[in-house]
Design an enzyme around this catalytic site. Structure first.
Site, PDB file in Angstrom:
ATOM      1  N   HIS A  68      64.713  70.220  63.129  1.00  0.00           N
ATOM      2  CA  HIS A  68      64.736  70.894  64.429  1.00  0.00           C
ATOM      3  C   HIS A  68      65.831  70.367  65.354  1.00  0.00           C
ATOM      4  CE1 HIS A  68      61.246  73.314  63.628  1.00  0.00           C
ATOM      5  NE2 HIS A  68      60.496  72.263  63.363  1.00  0.00           N
ATOM      6  N   GLU A 171      51.171  71.155  57.127  1.00  0.00           N
ATOM      7  CA  GLU A 171      51.206  71.666  58.504  1.00  0.00           C
ATOM      8  C   GLU A 171      51.028  73.185  58.545  1.00  0.00           C
ATOM      9  OE1 GLU A 171      54.990  70.773  60.375  1.00  0.00           O
ATOM     10  OE2 GLU A 171      56.135  71.204  58.561  1.00  0.00           O
ATOM     11  N   ASP A 197      52.893  73.020  64.041  1.00  0.00           N
ATOM     12  CA  ASP A 197      52.941  74.098  63.044  1.00  0.00           C
ATOM     13  C   ASP A 197      51.545  74.423  62.518  1.00  0.00           C
ATOM     14  OD1 ASP A 197      55.574  75.141  62.758  1.00  0.00           O
ATOM     15  OD2 ASP A 197      56.193  73.187  61.999  1.00  0.00           O
TER      16      ASP A 197
HETATM   17  C1  3PY Z   1      54.714  69.825  64.007  1.00  0.00           C
HETATM   18  O1  3PY Z   1      53.908  69.475  64.871  1.00  0.00           O
HETATM   19  O2  3PY Z   1      54.740  70.950  63.489  1.00  0.00           O
HETATM   20  C2  3PY Z   1      55.689  68.853  63.522  1.00  0.00           C
HETATM   21  O3  3PY Z   1      56.449  69.167  62.641  1.00  0.00           O
HETATM   22  C3  3PY Z   1      55.708  67.497  64.143  1.00  0.00           C
HETATM   23  O4  3PY Z   1      56.664  66.669  63.547  1.00  0.00           O
HETATM   24 MG    MG Z   2      56.366  71.135  61.997  1.00  0.00          MG
END
Ligand code: 3PY
Ligand code: MG
Length: 277
Positions: A68, A171, A197
């Site tokens: 990111h 995630e 995510d």
């Molecule tokens: C998220 O919260 O999606 C992340 O990737 C945190 O690193």
């Molecule tokens: Mg993430």
């Protein structure tokens, strides 16, 4: 800045007690020993950020976010130089399953990779394979910086597959559904929950405290404990008490904030104090 080790400073004394006597050291050894390994997240790609955070003497690992941010391989190389000799493991969060970029960051000196959005066992297998030399994987061999430009080639090659850290990010709700199959893949050193995510995949973007998001986190944690794979999570807002709570809950690979958050937190904290007089 004080030269005292961070655990001797009042603001981190609580962390020392609650974090099971964490001392700076090798992340992989700590995880294998069931100890928490605490990290910091680097989004600002300047070497001074890595140097400052590593110099605190508190972090077991730092992760450079290449998912990111606009951080390039060349910038990562400079960040790696900045932490050389500090004993802090430098990891990269990749943009995805990317064997080419994996080679470049490991060649530049990364100690391991964090792979986002691993939702299936096949993706987990590829995450492990791209980090390891044959026959365990398909990382290419070279006389790169990581081997001290060839001077350390043989020992590096011999020890690498055992030393490199492979972290799979769970995630997405699909990862929760497939968690047992993912964790059955050999070679995963830790998992890492991305709360944002994960919440987004449940249609609850940013609601990281929502009961459904917390239930999904708990499913992942319980599965990791069943499979004896260290569970990890990103504690995003700067909050030492929350890090301690996550350790007590059973998480072991914990990102304790982000460089950008540390800056905002310090600035806000100072102005709040000024307002209070
Ligand atoms: C998220 O919260 O999606 C992340 O990737 C945190 O690193
Ligand atoms: Mg993430």
């Amino acid at each position: 800045m004080s030269n005292l080790p961070c655990y001797d400073r009042p603001h981190v004394a609580k962390l020392r007690v609650l974090a099971f006597g964490v001392m700076m050291g090798n992340t992989k050894d700590k995880l294998r020993g069931g100890q928490p390994a605490l990290g910091g997240w680097i989004m600002i790609g300047h070497p001074s950020v890595a140097e400052i955070l590593a110099g605190e003497g508190c972090f077991d690992w730092l992760a450079v976010d290449m998912e990111h941010t606009s951080t390039t391989v060349r910038m990562f190389h400079e960040l790696s130089l900045a932490v050389k000799g500090t004993g802090v493991d430098l990891l990269v969060r990749l943009p995805g399953l990317d064997p080419q970029l994996t080679k470049q960051v490991l060649d530049s000196g990364a100690d391991g990779i964090i792979v986002p959005s691993v939702n299936t066992a096949a993706q987990a297998q590829e995450a492990v394979a791209m980090a390891k030399f044959p026959p365990a994987g398909h990382r290419g061999a070279s006389l790169c910086r990581a081997t001290d430009f060839g001077r350390n080639f043989a020992p590096y090659y011999r020890e690498h597959n055992n030393r490199v850290l492979v972290v799979c990010m769970l995630e997405h709700i699909d990862a929760v559904r497939n968690v047992d199959a993912i964790l059955a893949v050999p070679g995963i050193d830790a998992t890492f929950i991305g709360p944002y995510d994960l919440s987004a995949s449940l249609g609850l973007a940013g609601q990281t405290g929502h009961p459904d998001v917390l239930a999904a986190q708990q499913t992942i944690l319980a599965a990791c404990q069943r499979h004896a794979v260290p569970a990890g999570i990103h504690v995003v807002p700067t909050d030492g008490a929350e890090v301690s709570r996550r350790i007590a809950q059973g998480f072991r690979f914990i990102a304790c904030g982000i460089d950008t958050e540390f800056l905002q937190f310090a600035a806000r904290h100072m102005f709040r104090e000024i307002k209070r007089g």
